[in-house]
Scaffold this motif. Structure first.
Motif, mmCIF file in Angstrom:
data_model
loop_
_atom_site.group_PDB
_atom_site.id
_atom_site.type_symbol
_atom_site.label_atom_id
_atom_site.label_comp_id
_atom_site.label_asym_id
_atom_site.label_seq_id
_atom_site.Cartn_x
_atom_site.Cartn_y
_atom_site.Cartn_z
ATOM 1 N N ALA A 75 0.928 -1.288 -0.112
ATOM 2 C CA ALA A 75 0.073 0.186 0.016
ATOM 3 C C ALA A 75 0.980 1.127 0.070
ATOM 4 C CB ALA A 75 -0.713 0.250 1.392
ATOM 5 N N TYR A 76 0.410 2.511 -0.549
ATOM 6 C CA TYR A 76 1.111 3.447 -0.698
ATOM 7 C C TYR A 76 0.487 4.790 -0.356
ATOM 8 C CZ TYR A 76 3.474 0.162 -3.988
ATOM 9 O OH TYR A 76 4.327 -0.711 -4.415
ATOM 10 N N ARG A 77 1.394 5.853 0.075
ATOM 11 C CA ARG A 77 0.656 7.055 0.163
ATOM 12 C C ARG A 77 0.700 7.816 -1.034
ATOM 13 N NH1 ARG A 77 1.389 10.594 5.366
ATOM 14 N NH2 ARG A 77 1.900 8.965 6.970
ATOM 15 N N LYS A 82 -3.885 10.117 0.032
ATOM 16 C CA LYS A 82 -4.810 8.810 0.277
ATOM 17 C C LYS A 82 -3.813 7.629 0.300
ATOM 18 C CE LYS A 82 -8.541 11.007 -0.908
ATOM 19 N NZ LYS A 82 -9.659 11.181 0.155
ATOM 20 N N VAL A 83 -4.328 6.500 1.038
ATOM 21 C CA VAL A 83 -3.675 5.279 1.181
ATOM 22 C C VAL A 83 -4.190 4.316 0.129
ATOM 23 C CG1 VAL A 83 -2.706 3.383 2.578
ATOM 24 C CG2 VAL A 83 -2.930 5.634 3.429
ATOM 25 N N ILE A 120 -5.201 -1.438 7.660
ATOM 26 C CA ILE A 120 -4.150 -0.272 7.088
ATOM 27 C C ILE A 120 -4.959 1.189 7.880
ATOM 28 C CG2 ILE A 120 -3.602 0.874 5.077
ATOM 29 C CD1 ILE A 120 -3.578 -1.442 3.552
ATOM 30 N N LYS A 124 -2.297 3.595 9.616
ATOM 31 C CA LYS A 124 -1.908 4.291 8.620
ATOM 32 C C LYS A 124 -1.089 5.412 8.804
ATOM 33 C CE LYS A 124 -5.942 7.479 9.190
ATOM 34 N NZ LYS A 124 -7.278 7.846 8.423
ATOM 35 N N ILE A 127 2.907 4.555 8.127
ATOM 36 C CA ILE A 127 3.246 4.249 6.695
ATOM 37 C C ILE A 127 4.111 5.378 6.280
ATOM 38 C CG2 ILE A 127 2.214 4.155 4.371
ATOM 39 C CD1 ILE A 127 -0.384 3.326 5.340
ATOM 40 N N ASP A 129 6.508 7.961 4.177
ATOM 41 C CA ASP A 129 5.993 9.062 3.116
ATOM 42 C C ASP A 129 7.282 9.157 1.956
ATOM 43 O OD1 ASP A 129 4.602 10.939 1.546
ATOM 44 O OD2 ASP A 129 4.927 12.554 2.981
ATOM 45 N N SER A 134 6.695 2.645 1.269
ATOM 46 C CA SER A 134 5.248 1.942 1.173
ATOM 47 C C SER A 134 5.160 1.133 2.534
ATOM 48 C CB SER A 134 5.243 1.082 0.035
ATOM 49 O OG SER A 134 6.168 -0.041 -0.026
ATOM 50 N N GLU A 365 -8.157 2.796 -3.183
ATOM 51 C CA GLU A 365 -8.031 3.444 -1.933
ATOM 52 C C GLU A 365 -8.635 2.883 -0.884
ATOM 53 O OE1 GLU A 365 -9.309 7.413 -2.625
ATOM 54 O OE2 GLU A 365 -8.144 7.947 -4.272
ATOM 55 N N ILE A 369 -5.246 9.836 4.598
ATOM 56 C CA ILE A 369 -4.274 10.376 5.620
ATOM 57 C C ILE A 369 -4.734 11.111 6.814
ATOM 58 C CG2 ILE A 369 -1.817 11.153 6.237
ATOM 59 C CD1 ILE A 369 -1.852 8.186 5.355
#
Length: 370
Positions: A75-77, A82-83, A120, A124, A127, A129, A134, A365, A369
């Motif tokens: 999962a990514y910012r 958003k995540v 997540i 969150k 996570i 940045d 990731s 999504e 965040i």
């Protein structure tokens, strides 16, 4: 499996680690997801709870007969804070195939994706940045039946843990040297090479240490009397050739014949290459090819570049292949650690993962965040 019934027990939130302290798979988020299954009652109530040790009987079937499978996803910012998970439905599809192959229970993919999203959401804040950073997600399923009989498990546990991670290569791309390996076999027809089972990985560690003793970072797995190229380390393998007469280039990887892992990154590369590369100048093929072909084309100046592909690194450039008494040199861009297409593919995929571009709903999504 019903995500709406999840039971959440919150733990004490921890501080996010500085990016420079992140080591792949060494630190974990505050919570984990567990779901128990029994043959009599099916999937139980999902639980999200503080990260903790598992308690299993020493006779548990996973320890003795390797009833275990896992997935690797991220999962990514994104740029709009958003995540989002990258193509999670592909991982769920493969996880169910793995489960069915070793007589563990299958599940509703969408329900597990929802549950991972809830996990997540809770963590969150941990996570990292920045591009290359990731949240690595590790869904795992094990058979938990107690007893030493070899049989289909009547109990199982599915759990998910998450690890904040940085770039696989801290200083950017780092091209690797491979030992073309015909002294050990990763997978074979009729086996489980296309499933993500723990039992596929442990036997590959000894050949890797043998390759390392010869100065190589990974194995280039060969198969059969013709020495077909299959995979590289724990990644799918890609090669680029250029016909010296026509000038046309070919991106090639081994076909999915049951011995090759159905990599999500592999599928993403093939899809994006077929969309973005000019068919006048390029072919994108899934076909059999051998180490002999690679050597011959290298000798003719037709080997352009090569790389491995997987979730952890996206792409891993290759600069040299040791084959018997020879060393096949793989070209790199002048002064760089990758070929041109390798570099371009990494950008295509990362742009999608971080929300800089959109493609075919590949991002899911799961949290905001803010």
């Amino acid at each position: 499996m019903d995500a709406s019934k999840v039971k959440v027990t919150r733990g004490t939130p921890s501080e996010r680690k500085p990016n420079e302290q992140l080591v792949f798979g060494k630190s974990f988020t505050d919570h984990m997801l567990t779901i128990e299954w029994t043959e009599s009652d099916g999937w139980g109530v999902p639980e999200i709870k503080p990260y903790q040790k598992l308690e299993l009987d020493p006779s548990c079937i996973v320890f003795h007969y390797a009833f275990e499978l896992f997935e690797g996803m991220k999962a990514y910012r994104t740029k709009d804070n958003k995540v989002a998970m990258f193509r999670p439905e592909k991982n769920m599809e493969r996880m169910n195939k793995s489960a069915a192959r070793i007589c563990l229970p299958t599940f509703d993919s969408e329900e597990l994706i929802k549950l991972i999203g809830k996990l997540i959401e809770l963590d969150k804040h941990l996570i990292p940045d920045g591009e290359g950073y990731s949240l690595y997600i590790r869904p795992t399923m094990i058979g938990t039946t107690d007893g030493l009989g070899v049989a289909k498990p009547d109990k199982a546990l599915l759990f998910v843990i998450c690890s904040p991670v940085g770039p696989y290569y801290k200083t950017g791309f780092k091209a690797v040297k491979l030992d073309a390996t015909d002294y050990a076999t990763r997978a074979w027809p009729g086996g489980v090479g296309d499933k993500k089972l723990g039992a596929n990985y442990a036997p590959c560690v000894l050949p890797q240490t043998q390759a390392a003793a010869k100065g190589y970072q990974q194995n280039l797995w060969l198969f059969g009397p013709e020495h077909h190229i299959t995979e590289v380390g724990t990644m799918n393998a890609f090669f680029v050739f250029k016909d010296s007469t026509s000038g046309k280039k070919e991106l090639v990887t081994a076909p999915l014949d049951g011995t090759i892992l159905e990599g999500v990154t592999r599928d993403s590369i093939l899809t994006l290459a077929r969309k973005n590369l000019d068919p006048i100048d390029w072919e994108v093929n899934e076909r059999y090819f051998t180490i002999t072909e690679v050597q011959e084309r290298s000798n003719k100046g037709e080997l352009v570049e090569a790389f491995g592909a997987g979730t952890a690194a996206i792409v891993s450039p290759i600069k040299e292949i040791g084959w018997r008494d020879s060393k096949i040199q793989v070209p790199l861009l002048p002064g760089e650690e990758s070929g041109a297409l390798t570099k371009q593919i990494a950008k295509w995929i990362m742009d999608i993962q971080y929300g800089n571009s959109k493609f075919d709903n590949w991002l899911r999504e799961v949290a905001d965040i803010n």
